[in-house]
Design an enzyme around this catalytic site. Structure first.
Site, PDB file in Angstrom:
ATOM      1  N   MET A  30       0.838  -1.207   0.000  1.00 28.15           N
ATOM      2  CA  MET A  30       0.000   0.000   0.000  1.00 28.15           C
ATOM      3  C   MET A  30       0.873   1.257   0.000  1.00 28.15           C
ATOM      4  SD  MET A  30      -3.430  -0.926   2.044  1.00 28.15           S
ATOM      5  CE  MET A  30      -2.823  -0.671   3.694  1.00 28.15           C
ATOM      6  N   GLY A  36      10.827  -2.959   5.708  1.00 30.46           N
ATOM      7  CA  GLY A  36      10.093  -4.225   5.649  1.00 30.46           C
ATOM      8  C   GLY A  36       9.647  -4.527   4.224  1.00 30.46           C
ATOM      9  N   HIS A  37       9.026  -3.539   3.588  1.00 25.61           N
ATOM     10  CA  HIS A  37       8.634  -3.706   2.183  1.00 25.61           C
ATOM     11  C   HIS A  37       9.858  -4.002   1.309  1.00 25.61           C
ATOM     12  CE1 HIS A  37       5.397  -0.657   3.464  1.00 25.61           C
ATOM     13  NE2 HIS A  37       4.689  -1.715   3.101  1.00 25.61           N
ATOM     14  N   LYS A 149       4.903 -10.192   9.082  1.00 29.38           N
ATOM     15  CA  LYS A 149       4.343  -9.198  10.006  1.00 29.38           C
ATOM     16  C   LYS A 149       2.804  -9.252   9.968  1.00 29.38           C
ATOM     17  CE  LYS A 149       3.340  -4.687  11.210  1.00 29.38           C
ATOM     18  NZ  LYS A 149       2.321  -4.351  10.283  1.00 29.38           N
ATOM     19  N   GLN A 153      -2.801 -12.484   7.183  1.00 26.33           N
ATOM     20  CA  GLN A 153      -2.936 -12.181   5.755  1.00 26.33           C
ATOM     21  C   GLN A 153      -2.129 -13.182   4.916  1.00 26.33           C
ATOM     22  OE1 GLN A 153      -2.751  -8.041   4.104  1.00 26.33           O
ATOM     23  NE2 GLN A 153      -0.676  -8.631   3.595  1.00 26.33           N
ATOM     24  N   ARG A 187       2.049   2.639   9.377  1.00 26.18           N
ATOM     25  CA  ARG A 187       1.205   3.314  10.368  1.00 26.18           C
ATOM     26  C   ARG A 187       2.007   3.812  11.569  1.00 26.18           C
ATOM     27  NH1 ARG A 187      -2.928  -0.694   8.463  1.00 26.18           N
ATOM     28  NH2 ARG A 187      -4.679   0.535   7.668  1.00 26.18           N
TER      29      ARG A 187
HETATM   30  P1  AMP Z   1       1.326  -2.981   3.418  1.00 29.07           P
HETATM   31  O1  AMP Z   1       1.905  -1.904   2.579  1.00 29.07           O
HETATM   32  O2  AMP Z   1       1.253  -2.643   4.871  1.00 29.07           O
HETATM   33  O3  AMP Z   1       0.040  -3.527   2.863  1.00 29.07           O
HETATM   34  O4  AMP Z   1       2.357  -4.185   3.351  1.00 29.07           O
HETATM   35  C1  AMP Z   1       2.766  -4.715   2.135  1.00 29.07           C
HETATM   36  C2  AMP Z   1       3.534  -5.980   2.376  1.00 29.07           C
HETATM   37  O5  AMP Z   1       4.662  -5.709   3.202  1.00 29.07           O
HETATM   38  C3  AMP Z   1       2.709  -7.048   3.112  1.00 29.07           C
HETATM   39  O6  AMP Z   1       3.013  -8.329   2.581  1.00 29.07           O
HETATM   40  C4  AMP Z   1       3.196  -6.909   4.520  1.00 29.07           C
HETATM   41  O7  AMP Z   1       3.058  -8.097   5.288  1.00 29.07           O
HETATM   42  C5  AMP Z   1       4.648  -6.576   4.319  1.00 29.07           C
HETATM   43  N1  AMP Z   1       5.212  -5.905   5.482  1.00 29.07           N
HETATM   44  C6  AMP Z   1       4.700  -4.847   6.150  1.00 29.07           C
HETATM   45  N2  AMP Z   1       5.481  -4.539   7.211  1.00 29.07           N
HETATM   46  C7  AMP Z   1       6.509  -5.421   7.208  1.00 29.07           C
HETATM   47  C8  AMP Z   1       7.651  -5.624   8.053  1.00 29.07           C
HETATM   48  N3  AMP Z   1       7.888  -4.851   9.108  1.00 29.07           N
HETATM   49  N4  AMP Z   1       8.498  -6.635   7.729  1.00 29.07           N
HETATM   50  C9  AMP Z   1       8.273  -7.426   6.664  1.00 29.07           C
HETATM   51  N5  AMP Z   1       7.205  -7.286   5.828  1.00 29.07           N
HETATM   52  C10 AMP Z   1       6.349  -6.295   6.102  1.00 29.07           C
END
Ligand code: AMP
Length: 298
Positions: A30, A36-37, A149, A153, A187
């Site tokens: 998103m 992490g991403h 994380k 999901q 967030r």
């Molecule tokens: P989001 O943008 O929050 O929808 O996350 C996109 C992807 O990044 C999803 O597969 C999440 O699980 C992963 N993600 C988010 N935060 C982390 C993190 N701290 N470490 C590893 N993957 C993450």
């Protein structure tokens, strides 16, 4: 790195990469990218020749009163970070490209959508299942990469891919954390300094429970109590849930030596933060959602 906004352009570019002999990876996000991403982009980069990163704040996974409108966005920054991490194509569709007028279809993964975050966010995982189904059909990757994380999901997506014969292997990457243990999240940006300091109580509690498990603790109430104690020690944190589940199917943890997903969610200020640890033999945790024959590794 190229950047496109339409399904047609994605298909054309991906088809050309495939025709040139590349395998294709997909990393859905998103946006408001963090390490992490980027670790997921690197995981994809290690496995395939051509990596597609999507930036889409998916409206169908937000409930009424949630943070859809305020969700952090910074396309310029995301573009630079995705390119530096090795993305080949950035797909940034407007909502109307994913959900054109007259869109009617729903996707639901029964049983995996209701516990944990599903209790506090009814309909959330239907929106996740829908957008991931669409992105996998648009890109048709050899590999798609998600983060542990968001363990629920990831488990749900493994099942979705298996049940609907969606393309590609699902890879689940480890949680990337700040130096004090807080799981990285877009967030986290909502937190003021006091909230940021309090937020670390969530991971501190999960790590305490993990240490207790390693020392032999197998009582569910006791394991939960380690997490609750750290959260309750921080007055700015409000508990949504602390729950032990079987990581294979998210059923209640049966106890004994069965590995467990220990997951928790808290509210702090205007943020809702989630985190989890795996309790089991391997530090990294079992291949989540795949203990009974799911696809892929992780
Ligand atoms: P989001 O943008 O929050 O929808 O996350 C996109 C992807 O990044 C999803 O597969 C999440 O699980 C992963 N993600 C988010 N935060 C982390 C993190 N701290 N470490 C590893 N993957 C993450």
């Amino acid at each position: 790195m190229r950047e496109v906004t339409t399904v047609g352009d994605v298909r054309e570019i991906v088809d050309a990469a495939r025709a040139g002999g590349d395998t294709i990876g997909l990393v859905p996000t998103m946006g408001y990218l963090h390490d992490g991403h980027l670790s997921l982009v690197e995981l994809a980069r290690d496995r395939v020749g051509f990596v597609v990163v999507t930036l889409f704040v998916n409206p169908t996974q937000f409930g009424p009163g949630e943070d859809l409108d305020g969700y952090p966005r910074n396309l310029d920054r995301d573009r630079a970070l995705a390119a530096a991490a090795g993305a080949d194509l950035l797909f940034v569709p407007p909502a109307s490209e994913i959900y054109p007028d007259g869109f009617r279809t729903k996707v639901r993964v029964d049983g995996l959508s209701e516990p944990l975050c599903g209790r506090d966010r009814p309909g959330h995982f239907d929106g996740v299942a829908l957008v991931v189904t669409k992105l996998l059909n648009i890109v048709r990757p050899d590999v798609s990469v998600f983060g542990r994380k968001d363990a629920q999901q990831a488990i749900l997506i493994r099942r979705l891919v298996r049940d609907l014969d969606l393309p590609g292997d699902v890879i689940v990457g480890p949680t990337v954390r700040e130096s004090d243990g807080l799981a990285m999240s877009s967030r986290n940006r909502y937190l003021d300094p006091a909230e940021r300091e309090a937020a670390v109580g969530l991971s501190r509690g999960l790590f305490a429970a993990k240490a207790a498990w390693r020392a032999g603790e197998r009582d569910e109430g006791e394991l939960r109590a380690y997490v609750l104690a750290e959260i309750e020690a921080e007055p700015l944190l409000e508990i949504d849930y602390v729950d032990l589940r079987d990581p294979a199917d998210l059923e209640p943890w049966p106890g004994g030596e069965t590995p467990a997903l220990l997951a928790a969610a808290v509210r702090v200020g205007r943020a809702r933060l989630i985190d989890n640890v795996f309790l089991g033999d391997s530090d990294a945790g079992p291949a989540i959602g795949s203990a009974r024959g799911g696809k892929g590794t992780g």
